[in-house]
Design an enzyme around this catalytic site. Structure first.
Site, mmCIF file in Angstrom:
data_model
loop_
_atom_site.group_PDB
_atom_site.id
_atom_site.type_symbol
_atom_site.label_atom_id
_atom_site.label_comp_id
_atom_site.label_asym_id
_atom_site.label_seq_id
_atom_site.Cartn_x
_atom_site.Cartn_y
_atom_site.Cartn_z
ATOM 1 N N GLU A 43 0.617 -1.166 0.061
ATOM 2 C CA GLU A 43 0.045 0.131 -0.192
ATOM 3 C C GLU A 43 0.924 1.290 0.007
ATOM 4 O OE1 GLU A 43 -3.606 1.729 2.617
ATOM 5 O OE2 GLU A 43 -2.212 0.595 3.630
ATOM 6 N N LYS A 116 -10.331 2.554 -1.616
ATOM 7 C CA LYS A 116 -10.612 1.798 -0.498
ATOM 8 C C LYS A 116 -11.651 2.196 0.316
ATOM 9 C CE LYS A 116 -7.581 1.404 3.831
ATOM 10 N NZ LYS A 116 -6.221 1.869 4.276
ATOM 11 N N CYS A 153 -5.727 -2.572 2.549
ATOM 12 C CA CYS A 153 -5.106 -2.433 4.048
ATOM 13 C C CYS A 153 -6.327 -2.690 4.808
ATOM 14 C CB CYS A 153 -4.462 -1.393 4.306
ATOM 15 S SG CYS A 153 -3.539 -1.239 5.770
#
Length: 291
Positions: A43, A116, A153
């Site tokens: 990331e 995300k 993540c």
């Protein structure tokens, strides 16, 4: 048989964007030399993990997809090496900012982007200051070698995300990550918990999972995070096939037979026996849909 080799990588990052991209390219080339066809980088590898502190100066790291240095660099690398590359980047779109990921196919074409969905907010991980919640929904891409789903993540802590991508036909799940110590309490070590959560996604969906984390200590004023690496590739029973150490720059490669895995999912009956009509409460915050 439809076999594919996948790779997880891990490395440390500095404040030099060009240096970080060059280091990432070395790992991509190393993975490709080992036969990897889909290669995961961690990331936000272009920069330090700037979310330790809330600083408006760091908004300058954001770029539009078309102007992003890493995405444009790795489009050429993907085409040259004939590999698929999910590339994490800090996206600017008008007055919004996203923690995004572009999927580059093996011909260098950007198939699309994912933003995300789950944005954390805590000491050392102040992401809500930098990122809007993603609005793309979960996505799956038909790449040259496999149909893949990618979460970023914090997304990896949510079984709902993994299940949705699996229901959409994902054959492998990828999670680029930046996680390490907790600045407010050095006694906390989330490494095992972090891995176990994703191993559960693999086992529950009978699907391989690939996770790439960063390594090294990053310091911003009075805040410090030791990123603990431990990138891994898991098999469809939630079994760790290969795992990196906590502080080594490295590449991990594993091969899967996608046709055999599909037969296994069908035979096990997990998706056949689902009861979606009973799961309505999952769409609530508090377990109550009577309002």
């Amino acid at each position: 048989m439809r076999k594919v080799k996948v790779a997880a990588t891990q490395m440390s990052c500095s404040s030099n964007i060009d240096e970080n991209i060059s280091k990432a390219e070395i790992l991509v080339r190393e993975a490709a030399a080992q036969g990897a066809q889909i290669i995961l980088l961690q990331e936000l590898f272009e920069t330090p993990y700037f979310c330790q502190k809330e600083k408006a100066d760091y908004y300058a790291y954001a770029t539009e997809l078309e102007q992003n240095k890493a995405v444009n660099h790795f489009k050429a690398i993907a085409k040259e090496l004939q590999v698929v590359l999910p590339i994490s980047f800090y996206e600017k779109k008008n007055y919004a900012r996203y923690n995004s990921l572009a999927v580059i196919d093996a011909d260098g074409t950007v198939l699309g982007k994912y933003r995300k969905s789950h944005i954390p907010d805590g000491p050392g991980y102040e992401e809500k200051f930098y990122f809007n919640p993603g609005d793309t929904g979960f996505k799956v891409w038909n790449t040259r070698y496999a149909k893949i789903g990618v979460g970023v993540c914090w997304d990896q802590w949510y079984p709902e995300a993994a299940r949705v991508m699996s229901l959409m036909g994902a054959e492998i799940l990828f999670y680029p990550t930046a996680i390490g110590s907790e600045p407010q309490d050095g006694s906390i070590d989330s490494k095992d918990h972090w891995q176990t959560c994703m191993l559960g996604h693999a086992a529950a969906n009978l699907i391989p999972v690939v996770a790439s984390n960063r390594i090294g200590e990053e310091i911003d004023e009075d805040s410090s995070i030791n990123f603990y690496g431990s990138s891994f590739i898991a098999g469809p029973q939630g079994n760790k096939i290969v795992e990196a150490g906590r502080d080594e720059q490295t590449v991990l490669v594993s091969e899967f037979d996608l046709d055999a895995l599909e037969v296994g999912r069908l035979e096990w009956g997990i998706f056949r026996d689902r009861r979606p009509e009973l799961y309505r409460l999952i769409s609530s915050y508090d377990g109550d849909l009577t309002f």
